[in-house]
Design an enzyme around this catalytic site. Structure first.
Site, PDB file in Angstrom:
ATOM      1  N   ALA A   1      29.541  77.653  29.395  1.00 29.66           N
ATOM      2  CA  ALA A   1      28.083  77.800  29.368  1.00 29.66           C
ATOM      3  C   ALA A   1      27.388  76.471  29.650  1.00 29.66           C
ATOM      4  O   ALA A   1      26.379  76.414  30.362  1.00 29.66           O
ATOM      5  CB  ALA A   1      27.638  78.353  28.019  1.00 29.66           C
ATOM      6  N   TYR A   2      27.935  75.404  29.079  1.00 33.88           N
ATOM      7  CA  TYR A   2      27.367  74.071  29.299  1.00 33.88           C
ATOM      8  C   TYR A   2      27.501  73.659  30.758  1.00 33.88           C
ATOM      9  O   TYR A   2      26.527  73.190  31.377  1.00 33.88           O
ATOM     10  CB  TYR A   2      28.079  73.075  28.385  1.00 33.88           C
TER      11      TYR A   2
END
Length: 247
Positions: free
Chosen positions: A155-156
């Protein structure tokens, strides 16, 4: 106190209260820029950063707000103009990094990452594009994880892939303005954000992955930001992977 008559260059450093952002703020101040140290939730740390800069002979002020809220960030830019006379450099270091495998991360956390890292970068980049003066620099922050592709960072890394895309496009949209737009992509760096939730074994393994066999320091990253903010006028529309050779 207004300082609009002083011709010194002015920088806004988002996330400037700690970690990489604090090192960037100190480094730019050492180069003679007046610095607005932005913070999100920890005013005390931001004021400590301001005190360190002023004790070393620099000029700085602190200002808080949510990077994803346009009105709050517009107030940040206005504070820079009211206090120091304008904006020449924007170093957008603010971001969050909750980690979990893609199969296990809840969507609320995913949305929070994208809101801060993607929307926040869009808001800051938009205001910077409107207000940074000729000869200035916009410096966004990505991550070498987009190349290293380590588990739990999905996600990052996705949010930082968006940051890189916006950065490269904005550089081309500002044609003729004499403003450079680049992204710094640090590798693993010794900050509280990096150490959070990691065992010593994991930290040592990650540090061994690059040929320098150590973690980066916030000061390592700040040197690159200072280069882009000052002499690096022929570097534009680039992502600078700053990781000791890890990727």
């Amino acid at each position: 106190m207004s300082d609009t008559q002083n011709p010194a260059r002015v920088a806004i450093v988002t996330g400037g209260s700690g970690g990489i952002g604090r090192a960037v703020a100190a480094r730019l101040a050492a180069d003679g820029l007046a610095v607005v140290v932005h913070y999100s939730g920890n005013e005390a740390k931001a004021q400590d950063a301001v005190k360190e800069i002023t004790a070393a002979g620099g000029r700085a002020t602190a200002f808080g707000g949510d990077v994803a809220e346009h009105e709050e960030m517009a107030a940040l830019f206005q504070h820079a103009t009211d206090t120091f006379g304008g904006v020449d450099v924007v170093a957008h270091t603010a971001g969050i990094m909750p980690l979990a495998p893609i199969a296990q991360m809840d969507l609320e956390t995913f949305d929070r990452i994208q809101r801060t890292n993607v929307r926040g970068t869009f808001v800051i980049s938009q205001l910077a594009a409107q207000q940074v003066r000729a000869g200035g620099a916009i410096i966004n922050f990505s991550t070498s994880i987009t190349r290293l592709q380590m588990p739990t960072y999905g996600a990052y890394a996705a949010s930082k892939g968006a940051v890189e895309a916006m950065t490269l496009i904005l550089a081309r949209e500002l044609r003729g303005r004499d403003i450079t737009v680049n992204a710094v992509a640090p590798g693993p760096t010794a900050t509280p954000l990096f150490f959070e939730g990691k065992s010593e074994q994991v930290i040592n393994h990650i540090a061994s992955l690059n040929p320098m066999e150590r973690l980066g320091t916030p000061e390592d990253i700040a040197e690159v930001a200072a280069f882009l903010a000052g002499p690096a006028r022929w570097i534009n529309g680039q992502v600078l992977y700053t990781n000791g050779g890890a990727a």
